[in-house]
Design an enzyme around this catalytic site. Structure first.
Site, PDB file in Angstrom:
ATOM      1  N   ASN A 172       0.795  -1.236   0.000  1.00 46.06           N
ATOM      2  CA  ASN A 172       0.000   0.000   0.000  1.00 46.06           C
ATOM      3  C   ASN A 172       0.828   1.287   0.000  1.00 46.06           C
ATOM      4  O   ASN A 172       0.424   2.277  -0.604  1.00 46.06           O
ATOM      5  CB  ASN A 172      -1.031  -0.005   1.142  1.00 46.06           C
ATOM      6  N   GLU A 204       4.838  -4.212  12.315  1.00 43.93           N
ATOM      7  CA  GLU A 204       3.800  -3.195  12.072  1.00 43.93           C
ATOM      8  C   GLU A 204       2.701  -3.878  11.269  1.00 43.93           C
ATOM      9  O   GLU A 204       2.893  -4.167  10.089  1.00 43.93           O
ATOM     10  CB  GLU A 204       4.365  -2.041  11.240  1.00 43.93           C
ATOM     11  N   CYS A 213      -3.282   1.301   6.566  1.00 51.86           N
ATOM     12  CA  CYS A 213      -3.395   0.620   7.863  1.00 51.86           C
ATOM     13  C   CYS A 213      -4.112   1.513   8.865  1.00 51.86           C
ATOM     14  O   CYS A 213      -4.754   1.010   9.784  1.00 51.86           O
ATOM     15  CB  CYS A 213      -2.029   0.210   8.370  1.00 51.86           C
ATOM     16  N   GLY A 220       2.862  -5.590   7.396  1.00 52.88           N
ATOM     17  CA  GLY A 220       1.950  -6.424   6.612  1.00 52.88           C
ATOM     18  C   GLY A 220       0.817  -6.936   7.468  1.00 52.88           C
ATOM     19  O   GLY A 220       0.331  -6.224   8.355  1.00 52.88           O
ATOM     20  N   SER A 221       0.402  -8.174   7.211  1.00 55.57           N
ATOM     21  CA  SER A 221      -0.789  -8.703   7.887  1.00 55.57           C
ATOM     22  C   SER A 221      -0.418  -9.382   9.206  1.00 55.57           C
ATOM     23  O   SER A 221       0.752  -9.738   9.438  1.00 55.57           O
ATOM     24  CB  SER A 221      -1.482  -9.711   6.970  1.00 55.57           C
ATOM     25  N   GLU A 240     -10.104  -5.864  10.262  1.00 53.86           N
ATOM     26  CA  GLU A 240      -9.649  -4.844   9.315  1.00 53.86           C
ATOM     27  C   GLU A 240     -10.418  -4.965   8.000  1.00 53.86           C
ATOM     28  O   GLU A 240     -10.508  -6.041   7.415  1.00 53.86           O
ATOM     29  CB  GLU A 240      -8.152  -5.018   9.064  1.00 53.86           C
ATOM     30  N   LYS A 247      12.601  -6.963   0.773  1.00 57.32           N
ATOM     31  CA  LYS A 247      11.774  -7.927   0.039  1.00 57.32           C
ATOM     32  C   LYS A 247      10.424  -7.241  -0.114  1.00 57.32           C
ATOM     33  O   LYS A 247       9.601  -7.247   0.794  1.00 57.32           O
ATOM     34  CB  LYS A 247      11.654  -9.232   0.828  1.00 57.32           C
ATOM     35  N   PRO A 248      10.202  -6.593  -1.276  1.00 56.94           N
ATOM     36  CA  PRO A 248       8.953  -5.843  -1.437  1.00 56.94           C
ATOM     37  C   PRO A 248       7.753  -6.771  -1.614  1.00 56.94           C
ATOM     38  O   PRO A 248       7.908  -7.975  -1.850  1.00 56.94           O
ATOM     39  CB  PRO A 248       9.185  -5.025  -2.710  1.00 56.94           C
TER      40      PRO A 248
HETATM   41  P1  NAD Z   1       1.078  -9.838   3.880  1.00 61.89           P
HETATM   42  O1  NAD Z   1       1.349 -10.186   5.295  1.00 61.89           O
HETATM   43  O2  NAD Z   1       0.294 -10.796   3.064  1.00 61.89           O
HETATM   44  O3  NAD Z   1       2.460  -9.641   3.084  1.00 61.89           O
HETATM   45  C1  NAD Z   1       3.400  -8.696   3.494  1.00 61.89           C
HETATM   46  C2  NAD Z   1       4.774  -9.155   3.035  1.00 61.89           C
HETATM   47  O4  NAD Z   1       5.166 -10.332   3.732  1.00 61.89           O
HETATM   48  C3  NAD Z   1       4.868  -9.493   1.547  1.00 61.89           C
HETATM   49  O5  NAD Z   1       6.045  -8.932   1.043  1.00 61.89           O
HETATM   50  C4  NAD Z   1       4.920 -11.007   1.547  1.00 61.89           C
HETATM   51  O6  NAD Z   1       5.560 -11.557   0.439  1.00 61.89           O
HETATM   52  C5  NAD Z   1       5.707 -11.278   2.814  1.00 61.89           C
HETATM   53  N1  NAD Z   1       5.544 -12.604   3.403  1.00 61.89           N
HETATM   54  C6  NAD Z   1       4.464 -13.419   3.342  1.00 61.89           C
HETATM   55  N2  NAD Z   1       4.694 -14.548   4.070  1.00 61.89           N
HETATM   56  C7  NAD Z   1       5.940 -14.424   4.599  1.00 61.89           C
HETATM   57  C8  NAD Z   1       6.729 -15.249   5.464  1.00 61.89           C
HETATM   58  N3  NAD Z   1       6.297 -16.412   5.930  1.00 61.89           N
HETATM   59  N4  NAD Z   1       7.943 -14.792   5.822  1.00 61.89           N
HETATM   60  C9  NAD Z   1       8.411 -13.601   5.395  1.00 61.89           C
HETATM   61  N5  NAD Z   1       7.703 -12.787   4.564  1.00 61.89           N
HETATM   62  C10 NAD Z   1       6.474 -13.188   4.182  1.00 61.89           C
HETATM   63  O7  NAD Z   1       0.417  -8.405   3.913  1.00 61.89           O
HETATM   64  P2  NAD Z   1      -0.298  -7.588   2.713  1.00 61.89           P
HETATM   65  O8  NAD Z   1      -1.633  -8.172   2.472  1.00 61.89           O
HETATM   66  O9  NAD Z   1       0.657  -7.434   1.607  1.00 61.89           O
HETATM   67  O10 NAD Z   1      -0.450  -6.168   3.420  1.00 61.89           O
HETATM   68  C11 NAD Z   1      -1.643  -5.665   3.938  1.00 61.89           C
HETATM   69  C12 NAD Z   1      -1.540  -5.510   5.428  1.00 61.89           C
HETATM   70  O11 NAD Z   1      -0.468  -4.627   5.768  1.00 61.89           O
HETATM   71  C13 NAD Z   1      -2.784  -4.897   6.026  1.00 61.89           C
HETATM   72  O12 NAD Z   1      -3.171  -5.680   7.127  1.00 61.89           O
HETATM   73  C14 NAD Z   1      -2.314  -3.518   6.498  1.00 61.89           C
HETATM   74  O13 NAD Z   1      -3.007  -3.000   7.594  1.00 61.89           O
HETATM   75  C15 NAD Z   1      -0.902  -3.805   6.854  1.00 61.89           C
HETATM   76  N6  NAD Z   1      -0.124  -2.576   6.944  1.00 61.89           N
HETATM   77  C16 NAD Z   1       0.290  -2.166   8.180  1.00 61.89           C
HETATM   78  C17 NAD Z   1       0.997  -0.964   8.325  1.00 61.89           C
HETATM   79  C18 NAD Z   1       1.476  -0.501   9.674  1.00 61.89           C
HETATM   80  O14 NAD Z   1       2.321   0.393   9.716  1.00 61.89           O
HETATM   81  N7  NAD Z   1       0.982  -1.034  10.788  1.00 61.89           N
HETATM   82  C19 NAD Z   1       1.272  -0.204   7.189  1.00 61.89           C
HETATM   83  C20 NAD Z   1       0.820  -0.657   5.957  1.00 61.89           C
HETATM   84  C21 NAD Z   1       0.123  -1.848   5.847  1.00 61.89           C
END
Ligand code: NAD
Length: 502
Positions: A158, A253, A287, A231-232, A385, A181-182
């Site tokens: 995002n 985060e 987020c 991420g999630s 969320e 790792k984007p």
């Molecule tokens: P996601 O957790 O699916 O993926 C995030 C990243 O993690 C990706 O690059 C993915 O390839 C990697 N990943 C997946 N499995 C992994 C593993 N086992 N080991 C290491 N890396 C792994 O999240 P998403 O759906 O891409 O992002 C959306 C989420 O991000 C939402 O929940 C949002 O609220 C959150 N977010 C939080 C903040 C914050 O600052 N708190 C900011 C932006 C987004």
């Protein structure tokens, strides 16, 4: 810049040791423009050998980087900020094409990267420890701030540039090397972004693409020393569990489910514009989006009318056109969002505006900005969320009820309150359990102030002085310059201090 050619050049590459290079990986993922549904490139699932090489280069570069003066590191980070500014138009266009966000939001994101990098360039050389009042006269007691080593940054799609810089600028200023790792949905723009770091030593900032397995390999690697994850929740938990095996420091985060409280003393027209922005910026994929909107019953109907009027003004379309709202990031995300919305309607919410896919945008992953009324606290839509273009309005009878509902959540990222009542604003700041509280100033950030969540929104802080310390060890040093005997506590113990009864 010709965006199509640029995506083609970056497709299937990784950024290693100062340059882009084709990955040898056979596994590829298509990159889709969310506004058109068309394939614009592909990314590689980088191989284990490539991860090994990147980690080795990062360790070499980090040792050399930390051996430089703090002033030199600051000068080079300012060069990085200048390069970001130069790359702004190209980065903004690629970011919009790859993630769907409106061009203005993409360009803003680059601007925020510039200010955060300049901020950390200076903060990194401001202080590398503290001299303590000694507990023994004549001694020198102090702390040293030292880098972690190689920091792995794993990101969502995002805000792929900004979230990278919030961690990378601090980590670099603290003397670390960084491997990013984007997200699979923002990798090509991130590869382009690597050009901004050209003035830094080769290997200090590198980018490997791929899915969760590539991220996991970096997290588990014995020669990476810290992980910054955004991420999630499930991925954050997996990473925290993995880091626990070796007590590898980590910043987590994750998701938010932010409350937005509207009280009768608020200027309602302003609050309606505010919630429209806070709920729909980046199509609600923020987020800190406003996701639980608690409105005092005395102003609920009027506020709902004003919000619908504001949302009706939003222009939807391709982020490269003159629009306010682009598509969602992927077809799968839109499908998930539609299920959340359908469940809310099934539980009794009323669609006051939107509620479906807009006409004339069949190719992309668009969804109308949607306002729900008659939302009650028990509905599922307020308990997880949403991460999509939704503003659910829930009626409350008092400030106490609003704060209680705001806190009755497993999440604790941000919270907004609209009020001009001094007591309410003071109480909101003290009583809401979240990392950030915004009184009449929703979802703002400040490079100099910490950003992060409580409860299931994560642990640790980015930005500000705390965000620098996130990427540093603290070492205590105690020196007796005269090497005096420390007889105030050494052997032999004096008889005077023995157990008195013997
Ligand atoms: P996601 O957790 O699916 O993926 C995030 C990243 O993690 C990706 O690059 C993915 O390839 C990697 N990943 C997946 N499995 C992994 C593993 N086992 N080991 C290491 N890396 C792994 O999240 P998403 O759906 O891409 O992002 C959306 C989420 O991000 C939402 O929940 C949002 O609220 C959150 N977010 C939080 C903040 C914050 O600052 N708190 C900011 C932006 C987004």
């Amino acid at each position: 810049m010709d965006a199509a050619k640029e995506f083609a050049r970056l497709s299937g590459t990784l950024f290693v040791d100062g340059g882009v290079r084709p990955s040898t990986a056979a596994a590829r993922r298509a990159v889709i423009d969310p506004a058109t549904g068309l394939k614009i490139g592909e990314i590689a699932d980088c191989t284990p050998d490539e991860v090994e090489e990147v980690v080795a280069r990062a360790n070499d570069a980090q040792r050399a980087w930390w051996a430089e003066s703090a002033l030199h590191r600051a000068e080079l980070l300012h060069e990085v900020a200048r390069a970001m500014r130069r790359l702004r138009p190209d980065l903004a266009e690629l970011l919009t094409r790859e993630t769907g966000k409106p061009y203005k939001e993409s360009a803003d994101e680059v601007d925020w990267c510039v200010t955060a990098t300049d901020y950390y360039a200076e903060l990194g050389r401001h202080s590398v420890g503290q001299v303590l009042g000694p507990t023994v006269a004549g001694q020198l007691h102090y702390t040293l701030k030292e880098p972690m080593g190689v920091v792995v940054v794993i990101l969502p799609s995002n805000f792929p540039l900004l979230l990278f810089v919030w961690e990378a600028a601090a980590a670099l200023a603290a003397g670390n090397a960084v491997i990013v790792k984007p997200s699979e949905f923002a990798s090509l723009t991130t590869l382009k972004f690597m050009e901004a770091f050209a003035d830094l030593p080769r290997g200090l900032v590198q980018c490997v693409t791929g899915g969760g397995d590539v991220g996991r390999r970096l997290v588990e690697h014995r020669n990476t020393h810290m992980v910054g994850f955004t991420g999630s929740v499930p991925t954050g938990q997996a990473i925290a569990r993995s880091c626990a095996e070796t007590f590898k420091p980590h910043l987590i985060e994750v998701s938010g489910n932010d409350p937005f409280i509207v009280m009768p003393s608020a200027p309602l027209e302003v609050a309606a514009r505010a919630v429209t922005f806070a709920a729909f910026m980046n199509c609600g994929q923020v987020c800190t989006s406003a996701e639980r909107i608690y409105v005092h019953t005395d102003v609920y109907d009027e506020f709902a009318r004003l919000v619908v009027a504001e949302v009706a003004k939003l222009r939807i379309g391709n982020g490269l056109d003159r629009v306010d709202l682009g598509p969602m990031g992927s077809a799968a995300e839109r499908d998930r969002f539609e299920r959340v919305l359908a469940r809310a309607v099934e539980q009794g919410a009323t669609v006051a505006y939107g509620g479906g896919r807009p006409e004339g945008f069949d190719d992309g992953f668009f969804f109308q900005p949607t306002v729900l009324t008659d939302v009650t606290p028990d509905m599922d839509v307020l308990h997880g969320e949403v991460y999509g273009p939704l503003a659910p309005l829930c009626r409350v009878s008092s400030f106490d009820e609003a704060v209680a509902l705001a806190n009755a959540s497993p999440y604790g990222l941000g919270a907004t309150v609209y009020t001009t009542d001094l007591v309410e604003s003071h109480r909101a700041a003290h009583e809401i359990q979240s990392g950030m509280v915004w009184v009449n100033a929703p979802i703002l950030d400040n490079d100099a102030g910490p950003f992060g969540g409580r409860k299931m929104s994560g642990t640790g802080r980015q930005l500000g002085a705390e965000g620098l310390d996130t990427f540093r060890h603290t070492k205590l040093v105690m020196v007796d310059p005269a090497a005096n005997p420390q007889d105030f506590w050494w052997f032999p113990y004096s008889d005077d201090e023995a157990y008195p009864a013997r």
